[in-house]
Write an enzyme that holds these catalytic residues in place. Sequence first.
Site, short mmCIF file in Angstrom:
data_model
loop_
_atom_site.label_atom_id
_atom_site.label_comp_id
_atom_site.label_asym_id
_atom_site.label_seq_id
_atom_site.Cartn_x
_atom_site.Cartn_y
_atom_site.Cartn_z
N TYR A 39 0.84 -1.21 0.00
CA TYR A 39 0.00 0.00 0.00
C TYR A 39 0.87 1.26 0.00
CZ TYR A 39 -4.52 2.29 0.51
OH TYR A 39 -5.66 3.04 0.29
N LYS B 72 -3.27 8.24 2.90
CA LYS B 72 -4.52 8.03 3.65
C LYS B 72 -4.38 8.53 5.09
CE LYS B 72 -7.17 6.06 0.46
NZ LYS B 72 -8.15 6.90 -0.26
O1 0WD Z 1 -10.42 -1.79 -1.69
C1 0WD Z 1 -10.80 -0.71 -2.12
N1 0WD Z 1 -11.28 -0.59 -3.35
C2 0WD Z 1 -10.77 0.48 -1.22
C3 0WD Z 1 -10.85 1.75 -1.75
C4 0WD Z 1 -10.60 0.25 0.23
C5 0WD Z 1 -10.59 1.47 1.00
C6 0WD Z 1 -10.67 2.70 0.43
N2 0WD Z 1 -10.79 2.84 -0.93
C7 0WD Z 1 -10.87 4.19 -1.49
C8 0WD Z 1 -9.91 4.53 -2.60
O2 0WD Z 1 -8.60 4.78 -2.13
C9 0WD Z 1 -10.57 5.78 -3.15
O3 0WD Z 1 -10.27 6.89 -2.33
O4 0WD Z 1 -12.13 4.41 -2.04
C10 0WD Z 1 -12.06 5.45 -3.00
C11 0WD Z 1 -12.77 4.99 -4.26
O5 0WD Z 1 -12.03 3.97 -4.88
P1 0WD Z 1 -12.65 2.71 -5.64
O6 0WD Z 1 -14.11 2.77 -5.66
O7 0WD Z 1 -11.94 1.53 -5.09
O8 0WD Z 1 -12.02 2.89 -7.10
P2 0WD Z 1 -12.54 3.34 -8.56
O9 0WD Z 1 -13.85 2.73 -8.88
O10 0WD Z 1 -11.41 3.05 -9.50
O11 0WD Z 1 -12.72 4.90 -8.40
C12 0WD Z 1 -11.66 5.77 -8.09
C13 0WD Z 1 -11.70 6.90 -9.10
C14 0WD Z 1 -10.89 6.78 -10.37
O12 0WD Z 1 -10.94 5.71 -11.06
P3 0WD Z 1 -9.49 5.19 -11.66
O13 0WD Z 1 -9.80 3.77 -11.92
O14 0WD Z 1 -9.20 6.01 -12.84
O15 0WD Z 1 -8.44 5.34 -10.55
O16 0WD Z 1 -11.07 8.08 -8.67
C15 0WD Z 1 -11.11 8.94 -9.78
C16 0WD Z 1 -11.28 8.09 -11.01
O17 0WD Z 1 -12.59 8.16 -11.49
N3 0WD Z 1 -9.90 9.72 -9.95
C17 0WD Z 1 -9.94 11.02 -10.21
N4 0WD Z 1 -10.98 11.87 -10.32
C18 0WD Z 1 -10.70 13.14 -10.60
N5 0WD Z 1 -9.46 13.61 -10.77
C19 0WD Z 1 -8.61 11.42 -10.38
C20 0WD Z 1 -8.39 12.78 -10.69
N6 0WD Z 1 -7.17 13.27 -10.89
N7 0WD Z 1 -7.81 10.33 -10.21
C21 0WD Z 1 -8.61 9.30 -9.94
#
Ligand code: 0WD
Length: 254
Positions: free
Chosen positions: A155, A162
């Site tokens: 991580y 975080k």
């Molecule tokens: O296990 C997990 N999936 C966990 C996620 C466990 C605990 C926390 N999280 C957190 C993540 O760190 C994040 O903060 O939850 C949040 C949402 O993440 P998610 O639902 O797991 O991931 P996803 O569906 O990929 O959404 C995150 C999105 C991005 O998608 P991509 O795949 O491109 O990383 O964040 C957005 C983007 O849509 N994103 C941005 N939006 C605007 N500007 C940017 C940016 N520069 N970069 C990423």
Amino acid sequence: QGLMAGKRGLILGVANNRSIAWGIAKACVDQGAEIALTYQGEAFKKRVEPLAAELGAHVSGHCDVTDPASLDAVFADVAAHFGKLDFLVHAIAFSDKEELDGRYVETTRANFQRTMEISVFSFTDIAKRAEPLMTDGGSLLTLTYYGAEKVMPHYNVMGVAKAALEASVRYLAVDLGARGMRVNAISAGPIKTLAASGIGDFRYILKWNEYNAPLKRTVTPEEVGDSGLYLLSDLSRGVTGEVHHVDSGYHVVG
Ligand code: 0WD
């Protein structure tokens, strides 16, 4: 009617129908909220538009948190469409995949700065932008992970980010509390999403949680959504500055 009737919210971070933000969006709309979504660039536009239509959500356009002009445009659109905001969800994080593997000590300056800007500063930036729109108070929610508290394999710099995000929740809660704005985080257990697929050995982390968490399983975006609903609704009106674990209880044993 519902718990969120009359409430208007902006939800950032729906990339597809497996996103945690999508679980939160559905839970809010089910309870009567009106929401706006954004997408990051043309590639995600095609995915987000049909999802928005499914929920009758407004689409506030392209949002890249590293581009202040795109944030100006999104908040101008939200102000024009809703007039005010009652809640905001920040479900955004990014780090170079190459550095979510191996040793933290190898983190580069450029990726450290980019990870902090997208995953930490953006929450403070949008809180500031939301402040004038939350005229009746409001609820802000971000997403964090246990890697902020304890070292989790691979991580790395995201764990450091975080930890800073969780500290931001506390500082923002103080700054915005007098206006009736609450600021909280959900620390979600691992869920297979697009962002998670960048983390080394993620399947192993999922299995480890299934074996060790008190509930003996992982959580779903819908479960995070339902807990998010509590933090975004008036049910949690006495709660701010909190990091709430939605992780099948893993943090009590991990
Ligand atoms: O296990 C997990 N999936 C966990 C996620 C466990 C605990 C926390 N999280 C957190 C993540 O760190 C994040 O903060 O939850 C949040 C949402 O993440 P998610 O639902 O797991 O991931 P996803 O569906 O990929 O959404 C995150 C999105 C991005 O998608 P991509 O795949 O491109 O990383 O964040 C957005 C983007 O849509 N994103 C941005 N939006 C605007 N500007 C940017 C940016 N520069 N970069 C990423």
